[in-house]
Design a protein around this motif. Sequence first.
Motif, PDB file in Angstrom:
ATOM      1  N   LEU A 245       1.031  -0.850   0.007  1.00  0.00           N
ATOM      2  CA  LEU A 245       0.048   0.089   0.080  1.00  0.00           C
ATOM      3  C   LEU A 245       0.951   1.191   0.027  1.00  0.00           C
ATOM      4  CD1 LEU A 245      -2.398  -1.393   2.610  1.00  0.00           C
ATOM      5  CD2 LEU A 245      -3.106  -1.004   0.389  1.00  0.00           C
ATOM      6  N   VAL A 246       0.889   2.122  -1.102  1.00  0.00           N
ATOM      7  CA  VAL A 246       1.647   3.187  -1.302  1.00  0.00           C
ATOM      8  C   VAL A 246       1.029   4.397  -1.876  1.00  0.00           C
ATOM      9  CG1 VAL A 246       3.500   1.463  -1.858  1.00  0.00           C
ATOM     10  CG2 VAL A 246       2.251   2.278  -3.693  1.00  0.00           C
ATOM     11  N   GLU A 247       1.938   5.539  -1.777  1.00  0.00           N
ATOM     12  CA  GLU A 247       1.456   6.742  -2.706  1.00  0.00           C
ATOM     13  C   GLU A 247       2.043   6.846  -3.910  1.00  0.00           C
ATOM     14  OE1 GLU A 247       1.315  10.478  -0.048  1.00  0.00           O
ATOM     15  OE2 GLU A 247       2.320   9.146   1.636  1.00  0.00           O
ATOM     16  N   GLY A 248       1.179   6.919  -5.039  1.00  0.00           N
ATOM     17  CA  GLY A 248       1.587   6.803  -6.392  1.00  0.00           C
ATOM     18  C   GLY A 248       1.875   5.416  -6.761  1.00  0.00           C
ATOM     19  N   LEU A 249       2.317   5.508  -8.069  1.00  0.00           N
ATOM     20  CA  LEU A 249       2.539   4.227  -8.871  1.00  0.00           C
ATOM     21  C   LEU A 249       4.003   4.064  -8.616  1.00  0.00           C
ATOM     22  CD1 LEU A 249       0.645   2.462 -10.553  1.00  0.00           C
ATOM     23  CD2 LEU A 249       1.621   3.719 -12.537  1.00  0.00           C
ATOM     24  N   ALA A 250       4.340   2.788  -7.901  1.00  0.00           N
ATOM     25  CA  ALA A 250       5.879   2.582  -7.587  1.00  0.00           C
ATOM     26  C   ALA A 250       6.276   1.919  -8.988  1.00  0.00           C
ATOM     27  CB  ALA A 250       5.600   1.230  -6.693  1.00  0.00           C
ATOM     28  N   THR A 251       7.403   2.519  -9.277  1.00  0.00           N
ATOM     29  CA  THR A 251       8.235   2.354 -10.313  1.00  0.00           C
ATOM     30  C   THR A 251       9.604   1.828  -9.913  1.00  0.00           C
ATOM     31  OG1 THR A 251       9.213   4.430 -10.417  1.00  0.00           O
ATOM     32  CG2 THR A 251       7.296   3.992 -11.601  1.00  0.00           C
ATOM     33  N   GLN A 252      10.004   1.414  -8.831  1.00  0.00           N
ATOM     34  CA  GLN A 252      11.239   0.833  -8.282  1.00  0.00           C
ATOM     35  C   GLN A 252      10.857  -0.144  -7.484  1.00  0.00           C
ATOM     36  OE1 GLN A 252      14.524   1.657  -9.571  1.00  0.00           O
ATOM     37  NE2 GLN A 252      13.485   3.155 -11.022  1.00  0.00           N
TER      38      GLN A 252
END
Length: 480
Positions: A245-252
């Motif tokens: 569960l994160v803020e924004g789209l994870a790219t790493q």
Amino acid sequence: MDSDGNTGCTYGADAMRNRWWNRLVNQVADRGLGLSKPNQNPDVMKRLEENCRALLTSRGEASGVALAREVARAVDELDETGKTRFLQLLTERFGPDRNTVLAAAERFRNSDGRADLQELLRVVEPPRQEVFRRLNGAPDGTRVLVRLRETLVRQLRAHPELETVNSDLQHLLKSWFNPGFLQLRRISWDRSPALLMEKLIQYESVHAIQSWEDLRRRLSGDRRCFGFFHPALPDEPLIFVEVALVEGLATQTVSLLDPDAPVGNNAQADTAIFFSISNCQVGLRGVSFGNFLLKQVMGELISEFPHVQRYATLSPVPGFACALRVEGDYEDGFTRDRIAALIQEYAETLCSTAGVADPVDALYQLLDDPLSNRVVLEEPLSRLVLAYLTRVRRRGSVADSVARFHLSNGARLEQVAPFADSSSTRLDASFGMMVNYRYVVDSVEKNHERFVKTGEVAISRQLQKQLKQVNAAWDSGAAG
């Protein structure tokens, strides 16, 4: 969801019921041993054949269970070579009788009676299917059959004659492991047993779990892990998914996998990232339930976190490096001309950096050390990944297995994540490239239908302009 955080029955209740049932069946089998005639023939395969035939003709419940248990135990004790011999035995001695099938087909052809159709269906079915059914009723029989198919999957290339047995057993496993029988459970650090934790470490196939601390972080407050279980295998996960569960789209991946990363605030999270989906049982290969898992997990997350707006993955691109090197069997794939057309815009920079005149040669040279050349490679590799996922074809569909899974489930290709994973595994398979697939609830069914019917890959609006450039370059490369 119950008080233990599990969907459906709790782990403990399932295991207790399964053990109780096995004890009961074992008691029936023990009584049945007095009704069967143990075969002392030293030839294991001959004894197995005779017991399988006795199993097919057994009418008593106790004797049938006793025989099934003894056959299952004998098969389970075989080594790889022995199991392969047993599978060959089933192929050669327990298939349908050709003459009987032809005679029944002739009677059916010359009649319009339902009885003739039923007789034809009966004799067409290989006797080994009934052997499998009866073995499945033995204590621990389901586990033995799943393990037997592991051997079958491993041996198919060397022994193609086993394909008929594989088809029979896979057909039955699809019925026995129908999603309607599966139980979704949340796996948590505080409430799941240690044995299950060990199996998560063993079965994780996307991002290896390095330590118990690593596992603990993956099961912490801003993470969720769910698995599918079958009542006959309560201690064995069939497939599990890890969610961040994160803020924004994870790219790493580093932010998702760092065991020392601080635990996030779920109230501020707007995105659920599915960052690892692992199939656990080789013996269930070809029995698909991953799509049902994701849909049920999304339902659980929507219920628990209604403020989360995006459901997406950070996914590997496992076949990209092989395809880019023009290795492998593709119906439509990369060629030097196509690669040259796709990277034409970046040719000058690639050539000057590598110190060679040909841009394709320059690309390959720089890919020998992609991390050191990431600034130069990021844009051309992103374009090539987009081409790979939308244009390269194998067996009538997109070539990449992970893409095929998510696209057939109704996801759309959201964006390319350059150098998202610098692990040796990902560098070897895809030069560190990954992608985000996004599940938009209102579009899942439409995307699924288009993909399975026409092969059309759903993509985000931000990729559409790039895709037009990719298609033009791909077609010009083909003409060249």
